[in-house]
Design a protein around this motif. Structure first.
Motif, PDB file in Angstrom:
ATOM      1  N   THR A 171      35.382 -22.114 -82.178  1.00  0.00           N
ATOM      2  CA  THR A 171      34.484 -23.234 -81.916  1.00  0.00           C
ATOM      3  C   THR A 171      34.152 -23.196 -80.432  1.00  0.00           C
ATOM      4  OG1 THR A 171      35.665 -24.528 -83.593  1.00  0.00           O
ATOM      5  CG2 THR A 171      34.142 -25.725 -82.168  1.00  0.00           C
TER       6      THR A 171
ATOM      7  N   ASN B 211      37.082 -31.964 -79.964  1.00  0.00           N
ATOM      8  CA  ASN B 211      36.323 -33.008 -79.269  1.00  0.00           C
ATOM      9  C   ASN B 211      37.169 -33.718 -78.215  1.00  0.00           C
ATOM     10  OD1 ASN B 211      33.925 -32.572 -80.696  1.00  0.00           O
ATOM     11  ND2 ASN B 211      34.556 -33.924 -82.364  1.00  0.00           N
TER      12      ASN B 211
ATOM     13  N   SER C 214      38.300 -29.838 -85.597  1.00  0.00           N
ATOM     14  CA  SER C 214      37.144 -30.451 -84.936  1.00  0.00           C
ATOM     15  C   SER C 214      37.517 -31.660 -84.086  1.00  0.00           C
ATOM     16  CB  SER C 214      36.101 -30.868 -85.982  1.00  0.00           C
ATOM     17  OG  SER C 214      35.641 -29.735 -86.681  1.00  0.00           O
TER      18      SER C 214
ATOM     19  N   LEU D 274      31.411 -24.282 -76.987  1.00  0.00           N
ATOM     20  CA  LEU D 274      30.433 -25.200 -76.397  1.00  0.00           C
ATOM     21  C   LEU D 274      30.364 -24.949 -74.898  1.00  0.00           C
ATOM     22  CD1 LEU D 274      29.849 -28.920 -77.125  1.00  0.00           C
ATOM     23  CD2 LEU D 274      30.561 -28.313 -74.811  1.00  0.00           C
TER      24      LEU D 274
ATOM     25  N   SER E 228      25.057 -28.043 -78.094  1.00  0.00           N
ATOM     26  CA  SER E 228      25.536 -28.207 -79.464  1.00  0.00           C
ATOM     27  C   SER E 228      26.696 -27.252 -79.731  1.00  0.00           C
ATOM     28  CB  SER E 228      24.404 -27.935 -80.458  1.00  0.00           C
ATOM     29  OG  SER E 228      23.884 -26.638 -80.270  1.00  0.00           O
ATOM     30  N   ILE E 229      27.646 -27.705 -80.530  1.00  0.00           N
ATOM     31  CA  ILE E 229      28.828 -26.895 -80.847  1.00  0.00           C
ATOM     32  C   ILE E 229      28.458 -25.790 -81.838  1.00  0.00           C
ATOM     33  CG2 ILE E 229      31.081 -26.918 -81.981  1.00  0.00           C
ATOM     34  CD1 ILE E 229      31.533 -29.695 -80.865  1.00  0.00           C
ATOM     35  N   GLU E 230      28.909 -24.582 -81.553  1.00  0.00           N
ATOM     36  CA  GLU E 230      28.689 -23.448 -82.453  1.00  0.00           C
ATOM     37  C   GLU E 230      30.031 -22.953 -82.972  1.00  0.00           C
ATOM     38  OE1 GLU E 230      26.194 -20.353 -81.032  1.00  0.00           O
ATOM     39  OE2 GLU E 230      24.818 -21.700 -79.987  1.00  0.00           O
ATOM     40  N   THR E 231      30.007 -22.406 -84.177  1.00  0.00           N
ATOM     41  CA  THR E 231      31.244 -21.901 -84.784  1.00  0.00           C
ATOM     42  C   THR E 231      31.049 -20.478 -85.308  1.00  0.00           C
ATOM     43  OG1 THR E 231      30.691 -22.841 -86.955  1.00  0.00           O
ATOM     44  CG2 THR E 231      31.994 -24.213 -85.455  1.00  0.00           C
TER      45      THR E 231
ATOM     46  N   LEU F  10      37.387 -31.462 -75.198  1.00  0.00           N
ATOM     47  CA  LEU F  10      36.179 -31.490 -74.368  1.00  0.00           C
ATOM     48  C   LEU F  10      36.177 -32.691 -73.434  1.00  0.00           C
ATOM     49  CD1 LEU F  10      33.462 -30.462 -76.998  1.00  0.00           C
ATOM     50  CD2 LEU F  10      34.613 -29.019 -75.307  1.00  0.00           C
TER      51      LEU F  10
ATOM     52  N   HIS G 193      26.764 -31.229 -72.311  1.00  0.00           N
ATOM     53  CA  HIS G 193      27.255 -30.600 -73.535  1.00  0.00           C
ATOM     54  C   HIS G 193      26.104 -30.017 -74.350  1.00  0.00           C
ATOM     55  CE1 HIS G 193      31.294 -32.968 -73.819  1.00  0.00           C
ATOM     56  NE2 HIS G 193      31.109 -32.375 -72.660  1.00  0.00           N
TER      57      HIS G 193
END
Length: 256
Positions: A6, A64, A60, A8, A82-85, A67, A80
């Motif tokens: 994960t 968060n 997840s 960001l 967008s979160i990528e996985t 972060l 920030h």
């Protein structure tokens, strides 16, 4: 064997030294492209000085929370993305396969995790650079469409300096597209890096950003030239005015 990544981008830079002092019992020297690694929750965290954070096997909610903790180490504004996985699996085939954010590899070791994390960090940081460049281009176009204000020295110089400063910052960050040393030392790592780079289109996105930056630089040069010419013309008129005043005063003295 399975790993979930994960990732960001937090902002332009992260204060790695301070983070190491507060998260580790000892401070070790790490090169700029290398991450600071530490355990968190059920997995590992890789933090890169150029702004990216990669969580490995971290749920997840915990990611968060992480972060929020790392925001205070960001140098400058916190932005920030967008979160990528991405998930990697150990398969039976010898070839590397990538399908819909899933990678199948003949083996998974520390080098595989390092390369995967680095490419993901490059991708999200490049995404931030793309956004920053687009904002800059929009601002330039808005300024150029404003009638009657192009030649005004202070505004044109201010925008030109902002363009040049942003270009310098972006070009510095684009150095994250360098190939990691580990990829030069192992064929499997090199193949993984090449495939991931193509999958995330790093080269195409890089060229797109540099094209826009070149355009911004050209505009900045023109604006600086306009400002320089305007200033020169102003000085010329001031000199002429001084001559006129001096002549007028001489005539007045002779007449009176």
């Amino acid at each position: 064997m399975q790993y979930k990544f994960t990732v960001l981008d937090l902002g332009d830079d992260i204060d790695i030294k301070r983070l190491m002092r507060e998260k580790s019992s000892h401070i070790e020297y790490i090169r700029w492209e290398e991450p600071f690694k530490f355990r968190y929750s059920e997995g590992m965290v890789y933090v890169y000085s150029f702004g990216a954070v990669v969580g490995i096997n971290i749920p997840s909610k915990q990611f968060n929370s992480l972060l929020s903790e790392l925001d205070e180490y960001v140098i400058g504004d916190v932005k920030h993305t967008s979160i990528e996985t991405l998930e990697i699996f150990q398969g039976k085939d010898k070839d590397i396969e990538i399908h819909e954010d899933k990678i199948y590899l003949p083996k998974i070791d520390d080098g595989i995790i390092y390369i995967t994390s680095f490419v993901l960090a490059q991708s999200v940081s490049l995404n931030r650079i793309e956004q920053k460049t687009n904002i800059l281009i929009d601002e330039i176009e808005k300024f150029l469409s404003t009638k009657g204000k192009i030649a005004k020295g202070r505004k044109s110089l201010s925008l030109a300096m902002k363009i040049l400063k942003t270009r310098h910052e972006i070009l510095s960050d684009i150095m994250i597209l360098d190939k990691p040393d580990l990829a030069w030392e192992n064929e499997l790592y090199d193949q993984l890096y090449q495939k991931l780079s193509r999958y995330y289109e790093l080269s195409r996105r890089y060229k797109n950003v540099t094209t826009k930056l070149d355009h911004a630089f050209e505009v900045a040069s023109v604006l600086l030239e306009i400002h320089s010419e305007s200033k020169a013309n102003f000085l010329e008129w001031m000199i002429i005015l001084l001559f006129v005043v001096e002549i007028a005063m001489t005539l007045i003295e002779k007449i009176f």
